[in-house]
Design a protein around this motif. Structure first.
Motif, PDB file in Angstrom:
ATOM      1  N   GLU A  93       0.828  -1.212   0.000  1.00  0.00           N
ATOM      2  CA  GLU A  93       0.000   0.000   0.000  1.00  0.00           C
ATOM      3  C   GLU A  93       0.860   1.258   0.000  1.00  0.00           C
ATOM      4  OE1 GLU A  93      -3.182   0.511  -0.222  1.00  0.00           O
ATOM      5  OE2 GLU A  93      -3.962  -1.541  -0.099  1.00  0.00           O
ATOM      6  N   LEU A  94       1.972   1.197   0.701  1.00  0.00           N
ATOM      7  CA  LEU A  94       2.872   2.349   0.753  1.00  0.00           C
ATOM      8  C   LEU A  94       3.535   2.585  -0.603  1.00  0.00           C
ATOM      9  CD1 LEU A  94       4.319   4.508   2.492  1.00  0.00           C
ATOM     10  CD2 LEU A  94       6.036   2.758   3.037  1.00  0.00           C
ATOM     11  N   MET A  95       3.999   1.515  -1.230  1.00  0.00           N
ATOM     12  CA  MET A  95       4.692   1.634  -2.509  1.00  0.00           C
ATOM     13  C   MET A  95       3.734   1.869  -3.669  1.00  0.00           C
ATOM     14  SD  MET A  95       8.054   1.253  -2.230  1.00  0.00           S
ATOM     15  CE  MET A  95       8.391   0.906  -3.947  1.00  0.00           C
ATOM     16  N   LYS A  96       2.513   1.344  -3.561  1.00  0.00           N
ATOM     17  CA  LYS A  96       1.532   1.400  -4.650  1.00  0.00           C
ATOM     18  C   LYS A  96       2.136   0.864  -5.948  1.00  0.00           C
ATOM     19  CE  LYS A  96      -1.388   5.058  -2.793  1.00  0.00           C
ATOM     20  NZ  LYS A  96      -1.092   4.648  -1.411  1.00  0.00           N
ATOM     21  N   ALA A  97       2.729  -0.328  -5.806  1.00  0.00           N
ATOM     22  CA  ALA A  97       3.443  -0.947  -6.921  1.00  0.00           C
ATOM     23  C   ALA A  97       2.818  -2.288  -7.262  1.00  0.00           C
ATOM     24  CB  ALA A  97       4.912  -1.145  -6.542  1.00  0.00           C
ATOM     25  N   PRO A  98       2.988  -2.767  -8.494  1.00  0.00           N
ATOM     26  CA  PRO A  98       2.481  -4.094  -8.842  1.00  0.00           C
ATOM     27  C   PRO A  98       3.136  -5.163  -7.969  1.00  0.00           C
ATOM     28  CG  PRO A  98       3.892  -3.223 -10.588  1.00  0.00           C
ATOM     29  CD  PRO A  98       3.646  -2.105  -9.634  1.00  0.00           C
ATOM     30  N   ALA A  99       2.329  -6.175  -7.620  1.00  0.00           N
ATOM     31  CA  ALA A  99       2.805  -7.190  -6.682  1.00  0.00           C
ATOM     32  C   ALA A  99       2.277  -8.559  -7.081  1.00  0.00           C
ATOM     33  CB  ALA A  99       2.364  -6.849  -5.259  1.00  0.00           C
ATOM     34  N   LEU A 100       3.018  -9.574  -6.706  1.00  0.00           N
ATOM     35  CA  LEU A 100       2.609 -10.954  -6.966  1.00  0.00           C
ATOM     36  C   LEU A 100       3.079 -11.823  -5.807  1.00  0.00           C
ATOM     37  CD1 LEU A 100       5.234 -12.932  -8.225  1.00  0.00           C
ATOM     38  CD2 LEU A 100       5.207 -10.924  -9.717  1.00  0.00           C
ATOM     39  N   ALA A 101       2.484 -13.008  -5.713  1.00  0.00           N
ATOM     40  CA  ALA A 101       2.898 -14.006  -4.737  1.00  0.00           C
ATOM     41  C   ALA A 101       3.309 -15.272  -5.456  1.00  0.00           C
ATOM     42  CB  ALA A 101       1.758 -14.312  -3.758  1.00  0.00           C
ATOM     43  N   THR A 102       4.285 -15.971  -4.892  1.00  0.00           N
ATOM     44  CA  THR A 102       4.670 -17.274  -5.412  1.00  0.00           C
ATOM     45  C   THR A 102       3.596 -18.295  -5.026  1.00  0.00           C
ATOM     46  OG1 THR A 102       5.870 -17.949  -3.430  1.00  0.00           O
ATOM     47  CG2 THR A 102       7.079 -16.644  -5.069  1.00  0.00           C
ATOM     48  N   GLN A 103       3.777 -19.541  -5.463  1.00  0.00           N
ATOM     49  CA  GLN A 103       2.786 -20.558  -5.133  1.00  0.00           C
ATOM     50  C   GLN A 103       2.694 -20.792  -3.628  1.00  0.00           C
ATOM     51  OE1 GLN A 103       2.576 -24.111  -7.512  1.00  0.00           O
ATOM     52  NE2 GLN A 103       3.589 -23.140  -9.233  1.00  0.00           N
ATOM     53  N   MET A 104       3.804 -20.723  -2.906  1.00  0.00           N
ATOM     54  CA  MET A 104       3.767 -20.894  -1.451  1.00  0.00           C
ATOM     55  C   MET A 104       3.277 -19.637  -0.736  1.00  0.00           C
ATOM     56  SD  MET A 104       4.507 -23.987  -0.714  1.00  0.00           S
ATOM     57  CE  MET A 104       4.932 -23.981   1.032  1.00  0.00           C
ATOM     58  N   GLY A 105       3.179 -18.534  -1.459  1.00  0.00           N
ATOM     59  CA  GLY A 105       2.726 -17.285  -0.838  1.00  0.00           C
ATOM     60  C   GLY A 105       1.341 -16.855  -1.261  1.00  0.00           C
ATOM     61  N   ILE A 106       0.625 -17.704  -1.978  1.00  0.00           N
ATOM     62  CA  ILE A 106      -0.666 -17.315  -2.551  1.00  0.00           C
ATOM     63  C   ILE A 106      -1.623 -16.780  -1.488  1.00  0.00           C
ATOM     64  CG2 ILE A 106      -2.793 -18.327  -3.488  1.00  0.00           C
ATOM     65  CD1 ILE A 106      -1.173 -19.748  -5.511  1.00  0.00           C
ATOM     66  N   GLY A 107      -2.270 -15.680  -1.825  1.00  0.00           N
ATOM     67  CA  GLY A 107      -3.196 -15.019  -0.915  1.00  0.00           C
ATOM     68  C   GLY A 107      -2.571 -13.844  -0.198  1.00  0.00           C
ATOM     69  N   THR A 108      -1.240 -13.807  -0.101  1.00  0.00           N
ATOM     70  CA  THR A 108      -0.573 -12.674   0.538  1.00  0.00           C
ATOM     71  C   THR A 108      -0.893 -11.390  -0.208  1.00  0.00           C
ATOM     72  OG1 THR A 108       1.219 -14.154   1.215  1.00  0.00           O
ATOM     73  CG2 THR A 108       1.652 -11.799   1.323  1.00  0.00           C
ATOM     74  N   VAL A 109      -0.916 -11.475  -1.529  1.00  0.00           N
ATOM     75  CA  VAL A 109      -1.434 -10.381  -2.363  1.00  0.00           C
ATOM     76  C   VAL A 109      -2.823 -10.826  -2.800  1.00  0.00           C
ATOM     77  CG1 VAL A 109      -1.075  -8.943  -4.393  1.00  0.00           C
ATOM     78  CG2 VAL A 109       0.910  -9.899  -3.170  1.00  0.00           C
ATOM     79  N   PRO A 110      -3.896 -10.301  -2.199  1.00  0.00           N
ATOM     80  CA  PRO A 110      -5.240 -10.772  -2.547  1.00  0.00           C
ATOM     81  C   PRO A 110      -5.517 -10.595  -4.037  1.00  0.00           C
ATOM     82  CG  PRO A 110      -5.305  -9.409  -0.569  1.00  0.00           C
ATOM     83  CD  PRO A 110      -3.924  -9.273  -1.144  1.00  0.00           C
ATOM     84  N   SER A 111      -6.218 -11.548  -4.612  1.00  0.00           N
ATOM     85  CA  SER A 111      -6.510 -11.460  -6.041  1.00  0.00           C
ATOM     86  C   SER A 111      -7.473 -10.324  -6.358  1.00  0.00           C
ATOM     87  CB  SER A 111      -7.055 -12.787  -6.559  1.00  0.00           C
ATOM     88  OG  SER A 111      -8.100 -13.275  -5.747  1.00  0.00           O
ATOM     89  N   THR A 112      -8.062  -9.698  -5.335  1.00  0.00           N
ATOM     90  CA  THR A 112      -8.925  -8.526  -5.521  1.00  0.00           C
ATOM     91  C   THR A 112      -8.162  -7.209  -5.343  1.00  0.00           C
ATOM     92  OG1 THR A 112      -9.539  -8.694  -3.188  1.00  0.00           O
ATOM     93  CG2 THR A 112     -11.004  -9.739  -4.800  1.00  0.00           C
ATOM     94  N   SER A 113      -6.876  -7.290  -5.023  1.00  0.00           N
ATOM     95  CA  SER A 113      -6.096  -6.084  -4.742  1.00  0.00           C
ATOM     96  C   SER A 113      -5.865  -5.272  -6.014  1.00  0.00           C
ATOM     97  CB  SER A 113      -4.744  -6.464  -4.136  1.00  0.00           C
ATOM     98  OG  SER A 113      -3.860  -5.351  -4.120  1.00  0.00           O
ATOM     99  N   PRO A 114      -5.859  -3.946  -5.912  1.00  0.00           N
ATOM    100  CA  PRO A 114      -5.552  -3.108  -7.084  1.00  0.00           C
ATOM    101  C   PRO A 114      -4.097  -3.212  -7.522  1.00  0.00           C
ATOM    102  CG  PRO A 114      -5.768  -1.742  -5.118  1.00  0.00           C
ATOM    103  CD  PRO A 114      -6.201  -3.126  -4.735  1.00  0.00           C
ATOM    104  N   TYR A 115      -3.263  -3.917  -6.752  1.00  0.00           N
ATOM    105  CA  TYR A 115      -1.847  -4.076  -7.100  1.00  0.00           C
ATOM    106  C   TYR A 115      -1.535  -5.482  -7.635  1.00  0.00           C
ATOM    107  CZ  TYR A 115      -2.103  -0.075  -4.005  1.00  0.00           C
ATOM    108  OH  TYR A 115      -2.486   1.106  -3.418  1.00  0.00           O
TER     109      TYR A 115
END
Length: 581
Positions: free
Chosen positions: A234-256
């Motif tokens: 949220e602070l960076m307002k940058a595109p983000a992704l999660a690896t397979q073991m991190g799925i959900g850390t970046v919600p699929s509904t997130s604007p990033y």
């Protein structure tokens, strides 16, 4: 001092670590331990139908909660069977304690020809972080604490104790206080904190980045640092992704959000790695799911800031500008604080461009669900499940190709709710995982979305689920084949051999186990069948008949498999799929 059996002392030593579950199969040499466990109210035992399911269930508990469980193996074949599930814990860095029995010391290490002879220590050592044989019962407190220290410190993983029969059944003198030592007195509870210098270097790179990319790996989840990562996002307002073991850390509904699961997550992921000027990766070891034919996707012009609790993961698969050996939670705290004190470059155009690439990929997927062929397209099933399964559900993705569709089409709103198996890619882990997840969270709905080939490996655990009253729901993408292999055979060699799995009614098999089972042949049948499965209160199987269709990310998967092959040659079993990526 008090006198007790080795099995009783061992069980007492599990209590300070709050071990919730023990998984295994009853065996003669294990009886002293089973007797002790049966009298310990804080630990629940679950009998499985194959020893390989024990490590899989323990891995599921670790992935979903961070807690460590025990998997048992009787001497000989019972211990050998553990190997079939152990790789999942080992390759995915999930803590687990294996306990195996063995012949008495007079006839083992070295073996003397007793029945069920096996050098279990040698067998399991390559698939564990640490392994030991207990030669003297008085050493149990020392060795059990060693095991927990190795399993839960740094890069986590499975550990093993092999215990000859007279150690489990024999009586020894123990200091009761020694058996109750709390974990904080014999192992590190918190990981290392990053140096101020490195945090300053990382913050300076990120503050000036015009095209930053944020990557959440399994280390973020393991450290309980998901909220911290989202605060930084949220602070960076940058595109983000999660690896397979991190799925959900970046919600699929997130604007990033620009995809997850690594290279199979769609067009925006390789594009973002290719064009980023700074990449922040937290708790990510850059396994092959973040490769193409040239290796790790970070081998571009971007400055990589790599944060990992395992120092041997830093620089192993890709060079970095700043490599920080630290716990993910403390590193994210310090990095966020440092960034708040700086002026950040505007990266809104970059975010918009990557989100547009992701949006174009979603449009390709949306188009696939309009397919109304006589046999269901897997995308139609995937979209239907994505809209029907509850937000609070725990969902396992099992199966090679099936997991690609689930990865894209099942919303993931929080970490520790969606479960891949990227490290070993063990087919059949889904049903044992689902059983364990329901054991851990009895009030939450649990689903295993799997392929028909994968389901066949461990379908006997339907019996475990039914006996234990655990109403998991297995949803099978049944294309009656080893689909990806069959496609590769046809494209590479124009033949098909050993890949057909037709003629099996998995719903009928489920009913034979005393579970609920239905065959689903159309999209319109999915919702009512799902409602009936839930209402049954039983473990259930929905045998959904689909045809095989290649997922849009298969060319990226093929590029990953082409790593190390000379360009222009037959680059491995998926070479024919590289074209078109």
């Amino acid at each position: 001092m008090t006198q007790m059996t080795g099995a009783e002392a061992l069980t007492s030593l599990l209590v300070p670590e709050s071990v919730p579950f023990v998984f295994g199969i009853a065996g003669g040499k294990l009886n002293p331990l089973l007797h002790a466990i049966s009298r310990e109210p804080s630990i629940r035992y679950l009998g499985v139908r194959h020893e390989a399911s024990g490590p899989l269930m323990g891995a599921a508990i670790a992935a979903a909660s961070g807690r460590i469980c025990v998997a048992l193996g009787e001497m000989g074949p019972g211990s050998a069977n553990l190997v079939g599930g152990l790789g999942t814990a080992f390759n995915n860095n999930l803590p687990l304690l294996l306990i195996t029995s063995n012949n008495h010391l007079a006839a083992s290490y070295p073996n003397r020809g007793m029945f069920m002879d096996l050098d279990t220590h040698a067998l399991l050592k390559p698939l564990t972080k640490w392994s030991a044989v207990v030669h003297d019962g008085r050493r149990l407190p020392d060795l059990v604490r060693d095991a927990f220290r190795h399993a839960l410190t740094g890069r986590r993983g499975p550990v093993h104790l092999d215990i000859p029969q007279e150690i489990l059944s024999g009586r020894f003198d123990f200091d009761e206080d020694t058996l109750a030592v709390p974990p904080q007195q014999y192992r590190a509870i918190e990981g290392p904190r990053p140096s101020a210098t490195q945090i300053s270097q990382a913050a300076e790179l990120l503050a000036n980045a015009r095209r930053p990319l944020l990557v959440a790996g399994g280390g973020v989840v393991s450290a309980g640092a998901g909220e911290r990562f989202r605060n930084l996002m949220e602070l960076m307002k940058a595109p983000a992704l999660a690896t397979q073991m991190g799925i959900g850390t970046v919600p699929s509904t997130s604007p990033y959000f620009i995809g997850h699961g690594g290279i199979i997550g769609g067009d925006a992921i390789p594009a973002a790695f290719r064009e980023a000027d700074v990449v922040l990766a937290v708790g990510c070891r850059f396994s092959s799911w973040l490769w193409n034919e040239g290796g790790a996707l970070t081998k571009g012009d971007a400055h990589l800031i790599n944060i990992n609790i395992d120092p041997m993961s830093l620089g192993a698969n890709t060079p970095h500008a700043v490599g920080i050996w630290a716990d993910a939670a403390s590193a994210l705290d310090d990095l966020t604080a440092a960034l708040r004190a700086r002026n950040l470059a505007d990266c809104s155009d970059w975010l918009h461009r990557m989100r547009s690439v992701y949006g174009g990929y979603r449009q390709k997927l949306e188009h696939l669900k309009t397919d109304d062929g006589a046999v269901m397209h897997p995308a139609r099933l995937g979209f239907a499940l994505g809209s029907l399964l509850p937000d609070d559900a725990l969902i396992v993705y099992d199966g090679g190709h099936t997991s690609f569709w689930s990865n894209d089409l099942t919303p993931a709103l929080a970490e520790r709710t969606r479960f891949h198996e990227p490290g070993m890619c063990q087919l059949g882990f889904g049903t044992p995982y689902a059983v364990a997840l329901k054991l851990l969270h009895p009030d939450r709905p649990v689903f295993n979305i799997c392929g028909d080939g994968a389901f066949g490996f461990t379908l006997s655990e339907l019996d475990t689920a039914r006996r234990a009253g655990l109403p998991i729901i297995n949803i099978i993408h049944n294309n009656a084949s080893w689909g990806v292999i069959k496609m590769g055979q046809r494209r590479s060699f124009d033949f098909s051999f050993g890949t057909d799995l037709d003629g099996t009614d998995y719903a009928e098999i489920a009913r034979g186990f005393g579970c609920h089972g239905e065959v689903v042949s159309s999209v319109e049948e999915i919702e009512p069948a799902l409602q009936r499965a839930i209402a049954s209160g039983l473990p259930a199987v929905l045998d959904c008949r689909v045809r095989f269709e290649a997922h849009p990310s298969m060319p990226y998967f093929a590029k990953m498999n082409a790593y190390g092959f000379q360009k222009g040659t037959a680059a491995g079993p998926h070479a024919a799929l590289v074209k078109g990526a």
